[in-house]
Design an enzyme around this catalytic site. Structure first.
Site, PDB file in Angstrom:
ATOM      1  N   ASP A  18      68.159  16.558  95.210  1.00 46.25           N
ATOM      2  CA  ASP A  18      67.009  16.791  94.612  1.00 46.25           C
ATOM      3  C   ASP A  18      66.101  15.627  95.250  1.00 46.25           C
ATOM      4  O   ASP A  18      66.469  14.337  95.422  1.00 46.25           O
ATOM      5  CB  ASP A  18      67.306  16.524  93.256  1.00 46.25           C
ATOM      6  CG  ASP A  18      66.102  17.000  92.241  1.00 46.25           C
ATOM      7  OD1 ASP A  18      65.024  16.722  92.698  1.00 46.25           O
ATOM      8  OD2 ASP A  18      66.188  17.361  91.022  1.00 46.25           O
ATOM      9  N   HIS A  20      62.989  14.835  93.621  1.00 49.07           N
ATOM     10  CA  HIS A  20      61.732  14.701  92.857  1.00 49.07           C
ATOM     11  C   HIS A  20      61.925  13.102  92.432  1.00 49.07           C
ATOM     12  O   HIS A  20      62.750  12.814  91.869  1.00 49.07           O
ATOM     13  CB  HIS A  20      62.072  15.195  91.463  1.00 49.07           C
ATOM     14  CG  HIS A  20      61.898  16.955  91.663  1.00 49.07           C
ATOM     15  ND1 HIS A  20      62.735  17.684  92.082  1.00 49.07           N
ATOM     16  CD2 HIS A  20      60.645  17.599  91.703  1.00 49.07           C
ATOM     17  CE1 HIS A  20      62.383  18.895  92.418  1.00 49.07           C
ATOM     18  NE2 HIS A  20      61.131  18.761  92.056  1.00 49.07           N
TER      19      HIS A  20
END
Length: 153
Positions: A18, A20
């Site tokens: 990920d 983000h």
């Protein structure tokens, strides 16, 4: 003379593949403003990196973020990795933890079964997680005030 009390250390990062970054930047600022020392590992953090940092900094909490929906696969064995590094810390996870997450209670149960102390959805405000962590670390109001105080004489 200036006396500073030791702040509580938390390790924060986004697990797995990920990338983000916005959420952990907000969390870093919020936890730091609440008096915690924050070790921000950034994005695409492995279980080993969390465990190494928590061990190195004697962290009292490990805060895992994930927004891309694959946290369950990224977190299998996480508690065992922490134990192998002799990390004794409160563990939180939050974000969009499952693809098509329509029943958050089931998601919460899944991550509690993986050993996380608290599980938050993507709508959780930082203040809620901070309050929970203060409770979990049993910070009394006096300790919280002392942690913020700087005594000068």
């Amino acid at each position: 003379m200036v006396v500073h009390t030791m702040s509580r250390t938390v390790v924060l990062g986004v697990i797995g593949s990920d990338a983000h970054v916005v959420g952990i930047t907000i969390l870093e600022q919020a936890f730091a403003a609440a008096g915690f020392e924050v070790i921000n590992l950034g994005v695409q953090t492995s279980q080993e990196e969390f465990a190494d940092a928590a061990s190195e900094h004697d962290a009292e909490a490990v805060l895992v973020s994930s927004l891309y929906g694959h946290a369950e696969q990224d977190c299998r064995g996480f508690q065992e990795t922490l134990e192998a590094h002799e990390v004794d810390a409160v563990t939180y996870i939050g974000g969009n933890l499952a693809v098509g997450q329509d029943d958050f209670e089931r998601t919460r149960e899944t991550f509690q079964a993986l050993g996380f102390d608290r599980v938050f959805d993507a709508e959780t405000q930082p203040e809620e997680a901070i309050a929970a962590l203060k409770r979990d670390l049993q910070l009394t109001a006096t300790e919280q005030e002392r942690d913020r105080a700087t005594v000068t004489s």
